[in-house]
Scaffold this motif. Sequence first.
Motif, PDB file in Angstrom:
ATOM      1  N   THR A  68       0.784  -1.151  -0.099  1.00 45.05           N
ATOM      2  CA  THR A  68       0.175   0.041   0.054  1.00 45.05           C
ATOM      3  C   THR A  68       0.859   1.236  -0.020  1.00 45.05           C
ATOM      4  O   THR A  68       0.510   2.308  -0.902  1.00 45.05           O
ATOM      5  N   LEU A  69       2.143   1.336   0.636  1.00 43.10           N
ATOM      6  CA  LEU A  69       2.754   2.412   0.774  1.00 43.10           C
ATOM      7  C   LEU A  69       3.587   2.603  -0.516  1.00 43.10           C
ATOM      8  O   LEU A  69       3.489   3.847  -0.874  1.00 43.10           O
ATOM      9  N   LEU A  70       4.048   1.716  -1.223  1.00 42.04           N
ATOM     10  CA  LEU A  70       4.571   1.811  -2.337  1.00 42.04           C
ATOM     11  C   LEU A  70       3.698   2.233  -3.339  1.00 42.04           C
ATOM     12  O   LEU A  70       4.080   2.952  -4.267  1.00 42.04           O
ATOM     13  N   LYS A  71       2.493   1.826  -3.416  1.00 44.61           N
ATOM     14  CA  LYS A  71       1.360   1.967  -4.387  1.00 44.61           C
ATOM     15  C   LYS A  71       0.904   3.434  -4.448  1.00 44.61           C
ATOM     16  O   LYS A  71       1.062   4.172  -5.406  1.00 44.61           O
ATOM     17  N   ASN A  72       0.550   3.798  -3.188  1.00 44.54           N
ATOM     18  CA  ASN A  72      -0.041   4.944  -3.103  1.00 44.54           C
ATOM     19  C   ASN A  72       0.993   6.184  -3.404  1.00 44.54           C
ATOM     20  O   ASN A  72       0.977   6.957  -3.997  1.00 44.54           O
ATOM     21  N   ASP A  73       2.534   5.688  -2.915  1.00 42.15           N
ATOM     22  CA  ASP A  73       3.530   6.886  -3.056  1.00 42.15           C
ATOM     23  C   ASP A  73       3.714   7.007  -4.490  1.00 42.15           C
ATOM     24  O   ASP A  73       4.084   8.126  -4.759  1.00 42.15           O
ATOM     25  N   LEU A  74       3.853   5.872  -5.197  1.00 41.63           N
ATOM     26  CA  LEU A  74       4.139   6.016  -6.752  1.00 41.63           C
ATOM     27  C   LEU A  74       3.121   6.837  -7.471  1.00 41.63           C
ATOM     28  O   LEU A  74       3.295   7.649  -8.273  1.00 41.63           O
ATOM     29  N   GLU A  75       1.959   6.479  -6.867  1.00 46.37           N
ATOM     30  CA  GLU A  75       0.658   7.282  -7.373  1.00 46.37           C
ATOM     31  C   GLU A  75       0.728   8.656  -7.322  1.00 46.37           C
ATOM     32  O   GLU A  75       0.375   9.498  -8.194  1.00 46.37           O
ATOM     33  N   LYS A  76       0.993   8.901  -6.062  1.00 45.11           N
ATOM     34  CA  LYS A  76       1.040  10.322  -5.559  1.00 45.11           C
ATOM     35  C   LYS A  76       2.385  11.104  -6.497  1.00 45.11           C
ATOM     36  O   LYS A  76       2.090  12.365  -6.851  1.00 45.11           O
ATOM     37  N   ARG A  77       3.357  10.457  -6.684  1.00 50.36           N
ATOM     38  CA  ARG A  77       4.541  10.886  -7.284  1.00 50.36           C
ATOM     39  C   ARG A  77       4.300  11.108  -8.780  1.00 50.36           C
ATOM     40  O   ARG A  77       4.533  12.243  -9.598  1.00 50.36           O
ATOM     41  N   ILE A  78       3.494  10.126  -9.516  1.00 51.88           N
ATOM     42  CA  ILE A  78       3.020  10.161 -10.700  1.00 51.88           C
ATOM     43  C   ILE A  78       1.967  11.599 -11.039  1.00 51.88           C
ATOM     44  O   ILE A  78       2.256  12.355 -11.785  1.00 51.88           O
TER      45      ILE A  78
END
Length: 798
Positions: free
Chosen positions: A61-71
């Motif tokens: 969840t951390l990685l997924k949310n973080d990448l989506e936020k970064r994109i």
Amino acid sequence: MNYSDKEARLFSSSQLAILWYAIILGMLVTCLMIIIVFHIDSQERTYIERITQDTAEGIKTLLKNDLEKRITSLSDQSKLSVISSGMSQSDWDAISKNFYGTQYGYQAIGWIDNTFHVRKRIPKHNNEVTIDFNLALNPPALLTAIKAKDTQQRAVIMPLAFIHGDEGIGIHIPIFNAGTRGNKLDGFISGVLLFKPYIKSVVPDFLLNEYYFTLFIDGHKVYSDQSNQPAIAYAWSKSSSYYLQGHEWEINVSPNDEFLYIAHYKVMRILIALGLFITFIIVLAAYTYLFARSKLKDERYKIEHLLKNLPGMAYHSSNTINRPMILVSDGCENLTGYSRAEFKKNRMLWRKIIHEDDFKRVEKSLNEAFKVNSPFELEYRIITKNSDIKLVWEKGGPVSSIFNGEIIVEGFINDITSIKEAEADLISSYAFSDAVVNSVVEAVITIDQHGLIQSFNFAAQVMFGYSADEVKNKNITILMPTPFCDQHDQHLAQYLKTKQTHIIGVGRELIAKRRDGTQFPIHLSVSEIQNHENTMFVGLIRDITKQRASEEQARLHTEQLAHAERVNALGEMAAGIAHEINQPLTAISLFSQTAKNFCEKGKFEKLPSIFEKLSLHSRRAGAVIERMQLMTKKGQRSKEVIDCIFMIKEVINLAESEARLRNVTIRMTACDEAVDVFVDRVQIEQVILNLLRNGMEAMQLNTCDNGSKIELEIKLNEDKNVEISVTDTGAGLAQEMRERLFKPFSSTKENGTGIGLSISKSIIEEHGGHINFCDNKPTGAIFMFTLPIYEKGVANEL
């Protein structure tokens, strides 16, 4: 406690059975503990698997949310109107620096023009090689950029090997000319994330500290926090996956060694140790309980068995005048004739058994004991079921009942009728033995192991002048003179310690002391009496004063006879001795005349040798006379240590003159070593001289065909005594003389006294030796006698 072999075997088998029961219980407890441990282990594993899976889901969840936020944030950044291929460097720096500062984890943010070259980037440090970098050199990056151009949407490179050598991901956001739609691409704003710094910036440290973390993208491992994951950790691994931009991201998490040790293995070890400890405690408790129960049962059986075999009766009774019995042992029937049931059901009361004449005394003793709460002990008579009268001994006391706390009587009653009869017989026996001992004419004294006098009979009182009361419990040394009294206690203590006896069972002559201090000779014999308490010694003493006087008179008589025999022998030897003395006297006369002639002629130089010869012959004559005087001397003589060979040579010298007159040769054969003897020199010389003269006379009576020679031999026999033998070649001994040869007044000579050999026998035996004879083949006789060899220290004892 001592058990019979049967009881010991039963006790051993009982212990073995208890041990087996405890082992079986231990095995059951162990199985239960194993089941519990397995259940806890299963629950613990489920828990660890659950939190591991939760951790994997959380990291996903951390990685997924973080990448989506970064994109999203990078897309929002691309919408700024200033961002284009024609923007100045200063504008880029201002825009990108603000964005880079708020977005942690980026390796770089850059501008890529429509020719796929990197034209601008931030930060510049560590990214110098990327300026003007052509994406065509990195096919995956190029394909992603083309995809973004064609779709006019953001695209992500999964994964990407950068020119730095590390793996990461690239995010490309296409930017088209303002107001233009279609394929007119102006460039890309791109962000580069390296996996290592990115993961550390997104995933909390406490998760990475407790777990091994591995990231797979499309099945390719792009990140792991350690190169070699242990197999034991891999077995606990859990994974979670999701899709991003058409790529599968798989998160693999497994607990590390420290976490497993703390969360599982350490707990399991503690549980196993605790289970073993609990099992041991349960087994020990079970064994102790079973053993104590068995021991209690065994002790109860032993007590019952003991009470059953006791000669008397153990009891519990009420403290009332009739004394009804609460409990009695099996011995009651042998003691009274009444059974246990009759006593327990109160069909028979102890009051009715006690003899009427003794009842009041018994009741009084019991009441006094109960008043002061103390034990009692008494003797009285009872009447049995068969109307027999028995004397019993009872010992008991008041105790508190374990059932109701009431004071009852507890004790033991035993039949002492036979004991009292034996005591009466023993008293009578003692009186009889005392009468016998007091009637003995010899003194009888008993002492204990400390040397204290315990009995002193009438003869001892007369002998020593003490009464029995005066010496009772006094040390026996009061009857001994110095120095014996000083050594007695030490000798007694030494005997009690070593049990090495010297005088017990052996008669011995000593000196005793009367009350008035006078000393007298006694003969003492001691016997030892053992009992359970201590050791007693009984001494039988006989006054031998008169016996010593008779022995002294006999000794003097023997000495007179020996003197008479020596004088008689010397008288018979007178002719030979006179000839022996005449020779040195004649030589003295001749040498004196010669010395006178030398003086008249003035030849004084020859006088010293003449005088030396005169002295030699005078000493020779004096030696003959001295030996005669010594042999004829009467009175006491003392023993001395002397060389046996030297002593015999002197006797040969004394008899040599008579031997020459009789034409007899005396030859001596001695042993190789010197032999010392402790003897009365004159008496032993008399024996040897007597045997030599008897041999010479025997040969003179014979025809002397075998030669007139006497052999005198000295040797050591098998008993380590010196043996002296005199061998002649005379006529031998007549058969009728053999049995009475050593008896007084037995002689084969016409003018013989017949006491020579008798005296010789007495002398040799007084010196501890033996005298005997045998035939000499073919003719003659051999007389031999033995003497003990002198050993240092023996003389004082003799």
